[in-house]
Design an enzyme around this catalytic site. Structure first.
Site, mmCIF file in Angstrom:
data_model
loop_
_atom_site.group_PDB
_atom_site.id
_atom_site.type_symbol
_atom_site.label_atom_id
_atom_site.label_comp_id
_atom_site.label_asym_id
_atom_site.label_seq_id
_atom_site.Cartn_x
_atom_site.Cartn_y
_atom_site.Cartn_z
ATOM 1 N N ASN A 179 -10.167 -0.163 0.202
ATOM 2 C CA ASN A 179 -8.711 -0.040 0.195
ATOM 3 C C ASN A 179 -8.193 -0.636 -1.115
ATOM 4 O O ASN A 179 -8.253 -1.853 -1.306
ATOM 5 C CB ASN A 179 -8.158 -0.789 1.411
ATOM 6 C CG ASN A 179 -6.647 -0.767 1.496
ATOM 7 O OD1 ASN A 179 -5.962 -0.391 0.553
ATOM 8 N ND2 ASN A 179 -6.129 -1.182 2.639
ATOM 9 N N CYS B 78 0.808 -1.228 0.000
ATOM 10 C CA CYS B 78 0.000 0.000 0.000
ATOM 11 C C CYS B 78 0.842 1.279 0.000
ATOM 12 O O CYS B 78 0.317 2.363 -0.225
ATOM 13 C CB CYS B 78 -0.971 0.001 1.174
ATOM 14 S SG CYS B 78 -1.995 -1.468 1.234
ATOM 15 N N HIS C 141 -2.965 7.057 2.614
ATOM 16 C CA HIS C 141 -3.441 5.790 2.047
ATOM 17 C C HIS C 141 -4.837 5.498 2.602
ATOM 18 O O HIS C 141 -5.082 5.614 3.798
ATOM 19 C CB HIS C 141 -2.471 4.669 2.400
ATOM 20 C CG HIS C 141 -3.033 3.314 2.151
ATOM 21 N ND1 HIS C 141 -3.600 2.960 0.949
ATOM 22 C CD2 HIS C 141 -3.146 2.225 2.961
ATOM 23 C CE1 HIS C 141 -4.032 1.716 1.029
ATOM 24 N NE2 HIS C 141 -3.773 1.252 2.242
#
Ligand code: ACO
Length: 321
Positions: free
Chosen positions: A278, A115, A248
């Protein structure tokens, strides 16, 4: 002195939104209320079977190329941040170069920092450009995370989505990328991992994402706060100078805790996790593109990007748009 600037962005989400209720209808033992309360996620996009990372990357890249109004043949560096590449090899960046019909002998490679991948890739592109070795980079975060989810593990499968975001970064006289920092501590690898591999035609280990959610939560909030302060100090700026924070997009509660720790109001945080889930390396460029296109981020805005992900890895990039 050579600097680097972002001169165009693009993004792409596959298919129609899949709501929490859609997941319940598909047989996952969860509820809209649980997912919204714990994560802030209402929906995500999931790529249809056969849709690959490089296909999503191509769609986002074409939009970024159009926004930047550049000739694809002038792109001499392609970096794709992904943990869900099309193949073991070649890289998704090489496949993307072929899809874009770029045959100028430029460099193309993937970055694997989960990520944090986009922040890593942008930092690498900035260093290549400032060294003078390359002039125009296409930097992409693209993921089909749905392929590595265990749809029987309700604690993880509801959190993620698929998508891609891309930016064109080029050499410039005025600094656009003001400061960056990337870090890793591999000792934390067990709290978020896909602990499998392919050998002799067989999957060895586990091909699905495994996570200790509470350990990840605590780690993410700590390092996102620390790395934001690090790049701001490096640039000689404070949190009040930041117009938009783009962390993020893992979980609304991580975003809220990070904003609180930095003393930044949520009204200055770009939030897409509610609609995208996500999307790992794609989450930051997706949010950046959205906020540029809807006019929140303008020329001259100071934007702080922050990533954290498996490895563990983390990093931040401070932009003057
Ligand atoms: N629906 C309904 N119930 C669920 C679900 C679900 N989808 N998932 C778990 N539960 C249940 C559990 O079974 C458990 O039930 P029990 O009390 O009867 O045993 C209960 O909910 C609580 O489970 P926990 O795992 O303790 O839930 P927690 O409050 O920690 O929330 C969550 C889980 C949302 C994952 C949280 O830990 C979190 O936000 N962690 C951050 C992790 C994250 O965002 N990761 C993203 C990837 S990492 C990255 O991008 C950097």
């Amino acid at each position: 002195m050579i600097h680097s600037r972002i001169v165009g962005t693009g993004s792409f989400l596959p298919g129609e939104p899949v709501t929490n209720s859609d997941l319940v209808a598909r047989g996952i033992d969860t509820s809209d209320q649980w997912i919204v309360e714990r994560t802030g996620i209402h929906s995500r996009h999931l790529a249809a079977d056969g849709v690959s990372c490089s296909e999503l990357a191509e769609a986002a890249s074409r939009r970024a190329i159009e926004a930047a109004d550049v000739d694809p043949a002038s792109i001499d560096l392609i970096i794709v941040a992904t943990s869900t590449p099309d193949y073991i090899f070649p890289s998704s960046a090489a496949l993307l170069q072929a899809r874009l019909e770029i045959r100028n002998g430029g460099a193309a490679f993937d970055v694997q920092a989960v990520c944090s991948g986009f922040v890593y890739a942008l930092t690498v592109a900035d260093k290549f450009i400032r060294s003078g070795s390359h002039k125009r980079a296409l930097v992409v975060g693209a993921e089909v995370f749905s392929r590595i989810l265990d749809w029987k593990d309700r604690a993880t499968c509801v959190l993620f989505g698929d998508g891609a975001g891309a930016v064109i970064v080029e050499a410039a006289e005025r600094p656009g990328l003001l400061a960056s920092a990337i870090h890793a501590d591999g000792a934390y690898n067990p709290i978020l991992c896909v602990p499998g591999s392919v050998s002799g035609g067989t999957v060895i280990g586990d091909p699905f994402l495994r996570m200790d959610g509470q350990a990840v939560f605590k780690f993410a909030v700590r390092v996102l706060g620390d790395v934001a302060q690090e790049v701001l100090t490096d640039a000689g700026l404070g949190t009040d100078d930041v117009d938009w924070l783009i962390p993020h997009q893992a979980n609304i509660r991580i975003l809220q805790a990070t904003a609180k720790r930095l003393g930044v109001s949520m009204s200055r945080v770009v939030t897409t996790v509610d609609q995208h889930g996500n999307t790992s390396a794609a989450s930051i460029p997706l949010a950046l593109d959205l906020a540029l296109r809807d006019g929140r981020i303008r020329a001259g805005s100071k934007v702080l990007l922050e990533g954290v992900g498996g490895g563990f890895t983390w990093g931040a990039v401070l932009l003057d748009m």
